[in-house]
Scaffold this active site. Structure first.
Site, PDB file in Angstrom:
ATOM      1  N   ILE A   1       0.644  -1.341   0.004  1.00 57.60           N
ATOM      2  CA  ILE A   1      -0.011  -0.135  -0.147  1.00 57.60           C
ATOM      3  C   ILE A   1       0.666   1.313   0.014  1.00 57.60           C
ATOM      4  O   ILE A   1       0.335   2.423  -0.096  1.00 57.60           O
ATOM      5  CB  ILE A   1      -0.799   0.120   1.214  1.00 57.60           C
TER       6      ILE A   1
ATOM      7  N   GLU B   1       5.390   2.912  -0.599  1.00 58.44           N
ATOM      8  CA  GLU B   1       6.704   2.565  -0.626  1.00 58.44           C
ATOM      9  C   GLU B   1       7.627   4.022  -0.689  1.00 58.44           C
ATOM     10  O   GLU B   1       7.046   4.974  -0.888  1.00 58.44           O
ATOM     11  CB  GLU B   1       6.938   2.087  -2.000  1.00 58.44           C
ATOM     12  N   GLY B   2       8.701   3.748  -0.024  1.00 55.12           N
ATOM     13  CA  GLY B   2       9.499   5.200   0.265  1.00 55.12           C
ATOM     14  C   GLY B   2      10.761   4.690   0.336  1.00 55.12           C
ATOM     15  O   GLY B   2      11.447   3.424  -0.070  1.00 55.12           O
ATOM     16  N   GLY B   3      11.789   5.530   0.690  1.00 51.33           N
ATOM     17  CA  GLY B   3      13.149   5.335   0.957  1.00 51.33           C
ATOM     18  C   GLY B   3      13.518   4.345   1.929  1.00 51.33           C
ATOM     19  O   GLY B   3      14.589   3.501   1.688  1.00 51.33           O
ATOM     20  N   PHE B   4      12.524   4.442   2.920  1.00 50.04           N
ATOM     21  CA  PHE B   4      12.907   3.380   3.843  1.00 50.04           C
ATOM     22  C   PHE B   4      12.573   1.734   3.691  1.00 50.04           C
ATOM     23  O   PHE B   4      13.075   1.042   4.198  1.00 50.04           O
ATOM     24  CB  PHE B   4      11.829   3.603   5.241  1.00 50.04           C
ATOM     25  N   GLY B   5      11.652   1.779   2.666  1.00 47.59           N
ATOM     26  CA  GLY B   5      11.181   0.515   2.339  1.00 47.59           C
ATOM     27  C   GLY B   5       9.880   0.455   1.842  1.00 47.59           C
ATOM     28  O   GLY B   5       9.284   1.232   1.065  1.00 47.59           O
TER      29      GLY B   5
ATOM     30  N   VAL C   1       5.424  -0.561   2.568  1.00 46.91           N
ATOM     31  CA  VAL C   1       4.435  -0.626   3.459  1.00 46.91           C
ATOM     32  C   VAL C   1       3.348  -1.833   3.137  1.00 46.91           C
ATOM     33  O   VAL C   1       2.789  -1.607   1.855  1.00 46.91           O
ATOM     34  CB  VAL C   1       3.606   0.587   3.922  1.00 46.91           C
TER      35      VAL C   1
ATOM     36  N   LYS D   1       5.190  -1.733   7.941  1.00 47.32           N
ATOM     37  CA  LYS D   1       6.347  -1.256   7.224  1.00 47.32           C
ATOM     38  C   LYS D   1       7.610  -2.039   7.343  1.00 47.32           C
ATOM     39  O   LYS D   1       8.080  -2.405   8.577  1.00 47.32           O
ATOM     40  CB  LYS D   1       6.618   0.258   7.874  1.00 47.32           C
TER      41      LYS D   1
ATOM     42  N   ASP E   1       9.447  16.417   9.725  1.00 49.85           N
ATOM     43  CA  ASP E   1       9.044  16.150   8.429  1.00 49.85           C
ATOM     44  C   ASP E   1       7.527  16.218   8.369  1.00 49.85           C
ATOM     45  O   ASP E   1       6.925  15.396   7.604  1.00 49.85           O
ATOM     46  CB  ASP E   1       9.593  14.660   8.049  1.00 49.85           C
TER      47      ASP E   1
END
Length: 429
Positions: free
Chosen positions: A82, A84-88, A90, A110, A210
């Site tokens: 559902i 996605e980002g720089g961390f990984g 979700v 996450k 942020d």
């Protein structure tokens, strides 16, 4: 949006205290000190910081085995992804209650990229900050996984599931129904209350660092809940005025004083909130490169439409279809302007922002402009159900309505006049 970093951490050479290590359900963590949340040097004198508070409340978090969360997401199926980002990534998943009784509960899981060093520090920060905070306008962390096994280092977080995704999705994704004026006010107020709690409602001051529309999640009733605390920091203590730190955040939302100096305060979050207010009012992103050069940066564009001018309504989100209080919108824009003061000390506290939003919300329904009130008459209303013009030629009534629109258009100055008339005529036709 990915995060940016302007400077290296200026406080690295100073002495710091580390937070307690997280409890893990697997073998010992070979990353050592990486599992410790580094406290700000400016917060080192705090009697009790986030690490100490976390020690008291860590038992409230559930510790998952990697196999549990893998099963909950059907082995991290792409169909359940559902976000996605720089961390990984979700995933949507279902977990069984800790006591094994009752129906499985929906959660958002996450999963950190295994090769993300910076992401690991943010993961630790999320666990500790969300393990301490407790507020209806902050997303709830249910638990975490910190397994080290044959599959390598596994770092995951399990949050309450937010079915209506983010404020960003509803403002900018045209596949979603537009948010009503009332819901937008409700979301702004909830987000402000969450930030006020972080700044003023805890034993230690917390700066989100942020805040942006994608980090404002919405539950089934569109209640706002702040998320993503990977970049959060403790605020200054004692007689300190700021935290000196590497500059991180998202382009378009970070306060200029923070970018220029690396001095972080709660007023940095206040600036970011001002940006989001204008996103809510206009339906535009903080930065949009596909627009004409003069309109690419939201804050530069809205300066040409002051809140107390007649042409202010031209910046309002057309998806609202004029179903809002122009007076309330003007007051909220002025509140945004106060949040965006160049001098950080002149920006209001978030508790003051909350109070202002509550006052606007209470008066919004009765605070309408003369233009809006003029539409109360069926004869003047361009959206009246009967379209007499379709019955063979323009009737006298229809002509009067068009003349009324032209008169209203005269109150809208500049290039916005044409857009206003076209929008209203389209409704009539």
């Amino acid at each position: 949006m990915k995060c940016f970093c302007y400077f290296k951490d200026r406080s690295r050479s100073r002495q710091r205290r580390s937070a307690p290590e997280l409890k893990t359900s697997g073998t010992s963590d070979t990353s050592g000190a990486a599992d410790r949340l580094i406290k700000s040097s400016c917060s080192a004198t705090s009697p009790r910081g986030i690490p100490e508070l976390y020690e008291e409340k860590a038992h409230n978090l559930r510790v998952f085995r990697f196999s549990e969360l893998r099963q909950a997401t059907n082995d991290f199926s792409r169909l359940l992804k559902i976000g996605e980002g720089g961390f990984g990534s979700v995933y949507k998943g279902r977990i069984k209650p800790e006591d094994g009784r009752g129906e499985p509960v929906l959660v958002a899981i996450k999963k950190l990229n295994q090769d993300g060093v910076q992401g690991h520090k943010q993961w630790v920060a999320e666990v500790q900050f969300l393990g301490v905070v407790d507020h209806p306008n902050l997303v709830k962390l249910i638990g975490y996984c910190a397994d080290d096994g044959e599959r390598g280092i596994q770092r995951l977080l399990a949050y309450e599931f937010m079915p209506n995704k983010s404020l960003e999705d509803h403002l900018f994704n045209k596949t979603y129904r537009p948010l009503s004026w009332e819901v937008r006010l409700q979301i702004l107020l909830g987000a402000a209350q969450g930030l006020a709690y972080l700044h003023e409602g805890l034993e230690v001051q917390v700066i989100h660092r942020d805040f942006k529309s994608s980090n404002v999640l919405l539950d089934e009733e569109f209640k706002a809940k702040l998320s993503d605390f990977g970049l959060a920091r403790e605020g200054p203590t004692a007689d300190r005025t700021h935290v000196s730190t590497a500059v991180v955040g998202t382009h378009g939302y970070a306060a200029p004083d923070y970018i220029e100096t690396g001095h972080l305060t709660t007023r940095s979050d206040v600036w970011s909130f001002g940006v989001v207010i204008y996103e809510v009012l206009t339906g535009r992103r903080s930065v949009e490169r596909n627009r004409p050069r003069s309109e690419q940066k939201l804050l530069d564009w809205v300066k040409h439409y002051p809140a107390d001018s007649k042409k202010f309504i031209m910046i309002m989100d057309p998806r609202l279809e004029n179903q809002y209080s122009a007076g309330a919108a003007s007051k909220i824009a002025k509140l945004a302007d106060s949040c965006l003061q160049k001098n950080a000390k002149e920006r209001p506290k978030m508790s003051q922002v909350v109070q202002s939003l509550m006052e606007v919300a209470q008066t919004s329904s009765g605070d309408r402009s003369p233009i809006e009130k003029s539409f109360d008459s069926p004869e003047n209303c361009p959206t009246a159900p009967e379209n007499e013009a379709s019955q063979g030629g323009a009737s006298e009534s229809w002509k009067r309505r068009m003349a009324h629109l032209a008169k209203l258009g005269e109150q809208v100055e500049g290039s916005g006049r044409r857009r206003f008339l076209m929008m209203q005529r389209a409704k009539v036709q």
